[in-house]
Design an enzyme around this catalytic site. Structure first.
Site, mmCIF file in Angstrom:
data_model
loop_
_atom_site.group_PDB
_atom_site.id
_atom_site.type_symbol
_atom_site.label_atom_id
_atom_site.label_comp_id
_atom_site.label_asym_id
_atom_site.label_seq_id
_atom_site.Cartn_x
_atom_site.Cartn_y
_atom_site.Cartn_z
ATOM 1 N N LYS A 112 0.465 -1.697 0.349
ATOM 2 C CA LYS A 112 0.423 -0.012 -0.236
ATOM 3 C C LYS A 112 0.891 1.167 -0.552
ATOM 4 O O LYS A 112 1.826 1.706 0.372
ATOM 5 C CB LYS A 112 -1.393 -0.023 0.835
ATOM 6 N N ASP A 142 -0.228 -0.349 -4.805
ATOM 7 C CA ASP A 142 -2.388 -0.321 -4.202
ATOM 8 C C ASP A 142 -1.796 1.430 -4.123
ATOM 9 O O ASP A 142 -1.648 1.367 -2.894
ATOM 10 C CB ASP A 142 -2.152 -0.830 -3.902
ATOM 11 N N GLU A 188 -1.218 0.081 -9.305
ATOM 12 C CA GLU A 188 -3.090 -0.704 -8.843
ATOM 13 C C GLU A 188 -3.846 0.714 -8.285
ATOM 14 O O GLU A 188 -3.423 1.525 -7.222
ATOM 15 C CB GLU A 188 -3.324 -1.426 -7.714
ATOM 16 N N ASP A 216 -9.234 -1.016 -10.155
ATOM 17 C CA ASP A 216 -9.275 -1.655 -8.799
ATOM 18 C C ASP A 216 -10.852 -1.413 -9.067
ATOM 19 O O ASP A 216 -11.815 -1.784 -9.112
ATOM 20 C CB ASP A 216 -8.889 -1.870 -8.025
ATOM 21 N N LYS A 240 -12.785 -8.674 -7.917
ATOM 22 C CA LYS A 240 -12.995 -9.075 -6.558
ATOM 23 C C LYS A 240 -14.038 -10.060 -6.659
ATOM 24 O O LYS A 240 -15.134 -9.252 -7.552
ATOM 25 C CB LYS A 240 -12.774 -8.446 -5.604
#
Length: 354
Positions: A112, A142, A188, A216, A240
């Site tokens: 992250k 991300d 991401e 995402d 997801k």
């Protein structure tokens, strides 16, 4: 209710629901306990875990996914195990090695970045700590839409150079950086909107920064999950199961999107992760053609609904298997106070939207 496979009535559904609160090792998405509602159906277990801030029209997709797993079961697998990436939250660099210990054998790491209150130097230090702990690891970052276009272009260049540097402990800008090694695998959701992602990809190409952009939130929280790729805003898709409405809907999106897909989790319990593993196992292609899945988030939990080792990482992979929560753990992790009623009321509202 529409033709979604599931129970005959809301009362039947609620009678099958177990609301649990899973304690976490580190704060993730602002929480230290993750609440989910687990549903036992005739075909297995499903999970309804839409984050509390998500409105009902968005959360209903998560309920569809839970019902699909509970009443239809997973799709037919093409492989017996799935490679996963380690996930490193926005922790201090000194904590990175400890986090990675929870992901044995993982050779791909997602980290992250762009955390509120932190600076790019913190992100660089975190990436360097990853490469010190796991030399040669493939690194994904991300940003959760946290950068503007110009900020993203600069950060991606710096982070890519940090990964390419032969000496990962040396910060970019302190000496020559060899650029012949592998850099970031991808970044991401660097920016929040489709338009920004399109502009960023054009800028990266113009600047000669060869890093893939993955979408995402622009897929899982969009009315049209294919729009970002069709608009030229993404080289890859992070998908997801629950936010897209179930395994079969995810596989349909993956077949249409036309770019490589990474199946990821939404901070799921072992039940939700197993649904993701089953879906990733059903993707077409050889094992080396399917990117490592972002399904290793079970390492964030101090306690989960399965006994340790029952559904564990082995050599960086998770097995394709049906999971059933341990009854004693369901009882011990049961959400307390009014939280069970809160989730029941939410399920009732989403039921009406099916």
């Amino acid at each position: 209710m529409t033709s979604v496979a599931g129970p005959d009535s809301i009362d039947d559904l609620l009678g099958r629901v177990h609301v649990v609160a899973l304690p976490m090792h580190v704060r993730f998405r602002g929480v230290t306990k993750r609440e989910v509602a687990l549903v036992e159906g005739p075909a297995g277990w499903g999970e309804f875990g839409a984050f509390p801030e998500y409105p009902d029209p968005e959360a209903v997709h998560w309920l569809r996914s839970a019902l699909e797993m509970g009443w239809r079961g997973p799709p037919a697998p093409r492989r017996r195990r799935v490679a996963v990436n380690a996930t490193v939250p926005a922790v201090a660099a000194g904590e990175v090695a400890g986090v990675l210990e929870r992901f044995p054998g993982c050779t791909t790491v997602k980290v992250k970045v762009a955390e509120e209150g932190q600076e790019l130097v913190d992100d660089v230090a975190r990436v360097a700590a990853i490469l010190q702990a796991r030399p040669g690891a493939r690194v994904r970052v991300d940003a959760n839409g946290g950068w503007a276009v110009a900020e993203a272009a600069h950060a991606i260049r710096v982070l890519d150079q940090a990964v390419r540097a032969a000496d990962a402990s040396r910060a970019p800008g302190t000496g020559p950086v060899p650029l012949d090694g592998p850099g970031l695998e991808y970044v991401e959701q660097p920016c929040a909107t489709v338009e920004e992602l399109v502009a960023l990809r054009a800028r990266l190409e113009r600047d000669g920064v060869l890093v893939d952009v993955a979408a995402d939130e622009s897929i899982r929280r969009a009315e049209d999950p294919l729009r970002v790729v069709r608009a030229g805003g993404a080289d890859r898709a992070v998908v997801k199961v629950a936010p897209l409405g179930g395994p079969r809907r995810l596989l349909a999106v993956a077949a249409e999107v036309g770019v490589p897909v990474t199946v990821s989790s939404a901070l799921d319990s072992a039940v939700g992760v197993a649904a993701g593993v089953a879906t990733a196992a059903a993707l077409p292609g050889g094992d080396d053609e399917v990117p490592a899945a972002g399904l290793g988030t079970g390492g964030f939990f101090i306690e989960d609904v399965l006994d340790p080792g029952a559904f564990a990482l082995v050599d960086g992979h998770l097995p394709v298997t049906a999971v059933a929560p341990d009854p004693a753990r369901l009882d011990g992790l049961r959400a307390r106070g009014g939280r069970r009623d809160w989730w029941h009321q939410r399920i009732r509202r989403c039921w009406e939207l099916l």
